[in-house]
Design an enzyme around this catalytic site. Sequence first.
Site, PDB file in Angstrom:
ATOM      1  N   HIS A  27       1.573   2.368   3.901  1.00 36.24           N
ATOM      2  CA  HIS A  27       0.674   3.500   4.129  1.00 36.24           C
ATOM      3  C   HIS A  27       0.916   4.022   5.540  1.00 36.24           C
ATOM      4  CE1 HIS A  27      -3.060   5.726   4.607  1.00 36.24           C
ATOM      5  NE2 HIS A  27      -3.397   5.482   3.357  1.00 36.24           N
ATOM      6  N   HIS A  44     -10.777  -2.164   1.788  1.00 42.60           N
ATOM      7  CA  HIS A  44     -11.011  -0.831   1.197  1.00 42.60           C
ATOM      8  C   HIS A  44     -11.949  -0.826  -0.002  1.00 42.60           C
ATOM      9  CE1 HIS A  44      -9.026   3.407   1.224  1.00 42.60           C
ATOM     10  NE2 HIS A  44     -10.286   3.375   1.612  1.00 42.60           N
ATOM     11  N   SER A  84      -8.001   2.027   5.223  1.00 44.87           N
ATOM     12  CA  SER A  84      -6.647   2.450   5.584  1.00 44.87           C
ATOM     13  C   SER A  84      -6.534   2.610   7.096  1.00 44.87           C
ATOM     14  CB  SER A  84      -6.301   3.777   4.911  1.00 44.87           C
ATOM     15  OG  SER A  84      -6.468   3.665   3.520  1.00 44.87           O
ATOM     16  N   LYS A  89      -5.793  -5.292   4.048  1.00 45.10           N
ATOM     17  CA  LYS A  89      -6.647  -4.115   3.924  1.00 45.10           C
ATOM     18  C   LYS A  89      -7.598  -4.277   2.748  1.00 45.10           C
ATOM     19  CE  LYS A  89      -6.107   0.588   2.199  1.00 45.10           C
ATOM     20  NZ  LYS A  89      -5.211   1.742   2.065  1.00 45.10           N
ATOM     21  N   ASP A 114      -0.438  -0.706  -4.770  1.00 45.33           N
ATOM     22  CA  ASP A 114      -1.721  -0.174  -5.244  1.00 45.33           C
ATOM     23  C   ASP A 114      -1.598   1.179  -5.936  1.00 45.33           C
ATOM     24  OD1 ASP A 114      -1.145   1.251  -2.927  1.00 45.33           O
ATOM     25  OD2 ASP A 114      -3.242   1.372  -2.301  1.00 45.33           O
ATOM     26  N   ASN A 115      -0.520   1.891  -5.648  1.00 47.91           N
ATOM     27  CA  ASN A 115      -0.262   3.182  -6.302  1.00 47.91           C
ATOM     28  C   ASN A 115       1.121   3.651  -5.863  1.00 47.91           C
ATOM     29  OD1 ASN A 115      -2.826   4.044  -4.117  1.00 47.91           O
ATOM     30  ND2 ASN A 115      -0.733   4.689  -3.666  1.00 47.91           N
ATOM     31  N   LYS A 154       1.752   9.163  -5.475  1.00 48.61           N
ATOM     32  CA  LYS A 154       0.350   8.821  -5.205  1.00 48.61           C
ATOM     33  C   LYS A 154      -0.585  10.014  -5.399  1.00 48.61           C
ATOM     34  CE  LYS A 154      -2.526   7.658  -1.130  1.00 48.61           C
ATOM     35  NZ  LYS A 154      -2.510   7.022   0.193  1.00 48.61           N
ATOM     36  N   ASP A 178       0.848  -1.194   0.000  1.00 49.85           N
ATOM     37  CA  ASP A 178       0.000   0.000   0.000  1.00 49.85           C
ATOM     38  C   ASP A 178       0.889   1.252   0.000  1.00 49.85           C
ATOM     39  OD1 ASP A 178      -1.897   1.931   0.354  1.00 49.85           O
ATOM     40  OD2 ASP A 178      -2.967   0.885   1.951  1.00 49.85           O
ATOM     41  N   ASP A 179       0.882   1.990  -1.113  1.00 48.23           N
ATOM     42  CA  ASP A 179       1.671   3.222  -1.250  1.00 48.23           C
ATOM     43  C   ASP A 179       3.167   2.969  -1.400  1.00 48.23           C
ATOM     44  OD1 ASP A 179      -0.747   4.507  -0.888  1.00 48.23           O
ATOM     45  OD2 ASP A 179      -0.224   5.449   1.009  1.00 48.23           O
ATOM     46  N   CYS A 187      -5.977   4.344  -3.533  1.00 54.06           N
ATOM     47  CA  CYS A 187      -6.334   3.016  -3.015  1.00 54.06           C
ATOM     48  C   CYS A 187      -7.585   2.357  -3.583  1.00 54.06           C
ATOM     49  CB  CYS A 187      -6.557   3.104  -1.502  1.00 54.06           C
ATOM     50  SG  CYS A 187      -5.048   3.140  -0.548  1.00 54.06           S
ATOM     51  N   ARG A 226      -7.771  -0.951  -6.116  1.00 53.78           N
ATOM     52  CA  ARG A 226      -8.123  -2.299  -5.661  1.00 53.78           C
ATOM     53  C   ARG A 226      -9.339  -2.844  -6.402  1.00 53.78           C
ATOM     54  NH1 ARG A 226      -5.485  -2.614  -0.370  1.00 53.78           N
ATOM     55  NH2 ARG A 226      -3.907  -1.008  -0.656  1.00 53.78           N
TER      56      ARG A 226
END
Lengths: 468, 468
Positions: free
Chosen positions: A231, A131, A157, A129, A283-284, A304, A32-33, A72, A76
Amino acid sequence: MHFARLLALWLFTALYLVAAERQPNIVIILADDLGYGDLSCYGHPTIRTPHLDRMAAEGMRFTEFYSAAEVCTPSRAALLTGRYPIRSGMCHDQFRVLRNRSLGHLPESEITLAEALKAKGYATGCVGKWHLGVWEFSPAGHPRKHGFDFYFGLPHSNDMDPSPFAPKGAGKLAEQQAAWWNAPLYRNEELIERPADLSTLTQRYTDEAVKFIQANQAKPFFLYFPHTYPHTPLFASKNFSGTSPRGLYGDVVEELDASVGRVLDTLRATKLAENTLVFFTSDNGPWLIMNQQGGSAGLLRDGKGSTWEGGMRVPGIAWWPGKIKPAQTQRTLACTMDLFTTSLKLTGAEVPADRSIDGLDIRPLLFGTGTVQRDAYLFYRGTRLMAARVGDYKAHFMTQAAYGQPKAEEHATPQLYNLRVDPSENFNIATNHPAVLSQITQAVERHRATLTPAQSQLVEFAPLPEKR
Amino acid sequence: MHFARLLALWLFTALYLVAAERQPNIVIILADDLGYGDLSCYGHPTIRTPHLDRMAAEGMRFTEFYSAAEVCTPSRAALLTGRYPIRSGMCHDQFRVLRNRSLGHLPESEITLAEALKAKGYATGCVGKWHLGVWEFSPAGHPRKHGFDFYFGLPHSNDMDPSPFAPKGAGKLAEQQAAWWNAPLYRNEELIERPADLSTLTQRYTDEAVKFIQANQAKPFFLYFPHTYPHTPLFASKNFSGTSPRGLYGDVVEELDASVGRVLDTLRATKLAENTLVFFTSDNGPWLIMNQQGGSAGLLRDGKGSTWEGGMRVPGIAWWPGKIKPAQTQRTLACTMDLFTTSLKLTGAEVPADRSIDGLDIRPLLFGTGTVQRDAYLFYRGTRLMAARVGDYKAHFMTQAAYGQPKAEEHATPQLYNLRVDPSENFNIATNHPAVLSQITQAVERHRATLTPAQSQLVEFAPLPEKR
C-alpha cells in the site's frame, strides 16, 4: 512419587503432546494491495520473489484465489469472520473503508478466527495493519478485544492521517518522508511511535512475528500477519532501497518476500514447519492509480476498488511441508473466507451454527483428498452486489471501473464471461448462454435469502479536533 | 591387424568420441503466435503446461526474451540467420509475411544456422511450419536448399490457402473443418497430404521429431521444430480436444506442451539430454483479434503485429541438464537471433565475418559465467524501425496498434518507457529523461550505419491460376 501421581503426570504429558501434535499452527500472511501479477511465480518479469516462489514450489499455488472484497476494511473483516462483509456491516458504498477517525469497528457479535482458536487453547497474535477499528476513538475496536493476545502494528493504512505537509496524489509519492504520514505504531494498547518510521516497518513487523513464533512453541498458535505494504506511500528499509529492477514498488515487494522467508525459516528452525499451515495472500488487487507505485493484476482486468477480476483475484500460496504436496498448481476457486472455516476444521473447532458462514472447508483441495462444492461466489462493491460467479462463469449485474467512472452501469441483461476461457473478461457471451445466466441469478437469490440487514460500521466519525 | 593400423583406428575412434562429446546437439522448438502470458510458468491461470513448467524448473526461464520481429516470416528469417530481417529482405510494410503464392524466399546468400552446423558435421532436420519460401513456385525456397537434410511440414501458415468454403473472421473459427484450409503437408519435396488433417498435425510433427532424434544418435544434430500452432485455425487431436479449462486454445497449447514433453523424454531415453541444448520460444506475440482463440500477452501491451512489448516479448526457456543450472529465472534481455550465434559458438563454428550478425553469444547467461554486452535492441514493423531499447529503457519513435490503427503515429519526441519498472508501457517518461533518449538515438544511428538496403522478398507472387 506415588505411582498414581506419576501415571497422572505421564498421562497429562502424553495427552498434551498428542494434542499439540494434532492441533496445527496457523499463519496467515496478508499483503496490502499486492496484485495478481506482482510475484515472480505469478509471471512478473522484474519483481524478484525467491522466497514466495520457493514457498509455492514446496506447496500449493492457487490461480483462482479471491479476496472477499475489493478494498481493505471489508476484505479483512471477511477473512477474520468467514463472512461476506455485508453481513457484519464492515462495508459502505461511499466511505468504502474505515478512516483514522472512524468510530465503527468490527462488531463484538462477530466471531473472529482468533476468538475461535483462542477458545481451542491457541496463542493468538496479530502483527501489522489492523483496519477493523480505531481504538484511539473506540477501544472496543482493538485487536485484543477480538481474540488476539498480542498486537503490534498500525491501526489503519499508512496514508490515513497525513500531516498538512504531505503531498496529494500518486505522482508526488516518489520522495517520501515518514513524518508526512504521521502513522501511529502500537504495541498492544500502547502507542510507541508517532510518526512511525515507515522504512523499517516491514523489518520490525517481521521481528515481532518471529518472536511470537519463538515464544509460542509450547502450545498451538495462530499468527495473523497483515503487512502494511505495498500500500502507498511506499517505504523500504536500507537493505532493500534501490535494489529491485522494478523500482521502489519492487523494493517493497522484495522486502515482503524476504519477510516471508524469515517466517518460514523460523518455522523450520523451531521444527514447527511440519505442524504449521502458512497461507500467503493479498487483501485486494493493485492500486492502479498509483502509477509506477501501484502493482499489476497481470492479465486480469482493472484493480483495487473494482469487481472486475483484477480487483479481487489475488495471489494465494499454501504451505505445509509433509501435508501439502510440493509444486502444485490449484485451479479450483477458493477465497480468504475459506481460511476461517478451514482453520476451524483443522483444529477440531465447530464452525458457528448460529449465523451464515460463507467460507468453505478447503482441506480437500489442500490435501488432494477431494473436491469442494461451492454455490455462487459473490462480488460486492460496498453493499452493492455487482457480480456473481458460478463454476466457470461470472455474471456482472453492474459494472464500474475502479476509478474514473463515477456511477455504476446497470445491465438489463448481465454481462457474462467464461473466466477459464477468458480470464481477462474481454468477451461478453451473455447472448449465447441464457441458461447459465438464469443459473447464476438463482444462486444469487439463494444468497440474498440468507442476508440480514446490518448497520454499516463505516459511517460515524469522531469530531475533528480544534484547529491547532 | 597391423599395430599401426590398430592404433590409427583407436585414435580415430577416440577422436570421434571426443568430438561427439564436445559438439552438443541443438534443438529449437518454436511455437507460432504463443503469447508471453500463455504458459502456466508465465502466470496463465488455466492453461496447464506441466512439461514446459518442468523444463523451466530444470533449466532457465527468460523474462525478457524477444522475437526479432512482430510477425511470422521476418521472425523466422531472423532466428535462422542471426540477423534482423531488414538485412535479408524478409520483411515488408504492406505484405508483412510470405503468402501461399509468394515467389520470394530466404535468399541463397543468407547463411542459416542449419548450413553453418551442417558444415560442422551436424545432421540437420526441420519439422513444422517453414514460412521462408513456397517451393511449389520457387524450389530454391525449400528448407533442403537452406541447410536442412530433412524436412516434414507445412510451407506456410495453416490459414493461407483457404478453400472458397472457409469462413472469414475469427468468430467463425470455432467449428473447424480441416478441408476448409487446404493445407499442403510435405515430406522433403514430396506433397504427401492436401488438405492435411490439421487435427493430428502436432502429434505427427512430434512423431517425426522423435524419429529424427532417435535416428541421429551417432552424430551431433540440429533439430529446428517450428510448430504450426497456436496460430489459428486451431485444431487439437482427439486426446486433447475439449480437455483444457481454457477451451480450444488451451487444448492446442496443452498438446504443444505434451509434444515438448515427448521431445525431452526422447532425449532422456537416448541418454542425449546432457549433451543437448533445448530452447523453447515463440515467433511473436498473441494474435489478439482472434478473440477467445487468440492468446494472452499477460501484463504486456498489445500483441502480434505490434512493436509494443506484447508483440515481440515471448516465453523463452533453455534446458540442458548438467550444464544449465535448474530453476533459474533469467532477467537479462536475450532474443531469438542469439540462438544463432550461441549455437555456432557451442559447436566451435566461426560466426560469419563478412556480414553483420545481430545475435550475441549468450553462453555467459546460460551457464552463469558472466554478462553480455548489447548495444540497442531494435523493434521493426516491416521495414520501419519503430522503437529501440537500450538497457532498461525503450524509446518509441513511432507507435501503431497491431490492428485498428491504420497509420503509425510519429513522435517528434519519442515516447520513453522504463521496461523494468513499467513492463506494461503505461507511463511515458520522456520529458524527464532527455539523456536516455539521446543515448538510444545514438545507438540507433550506430545500427543504421550497418544497414545495406535489401530488396524485399515479399512483393512478388505467382499469377493466380485459371478460374476452376
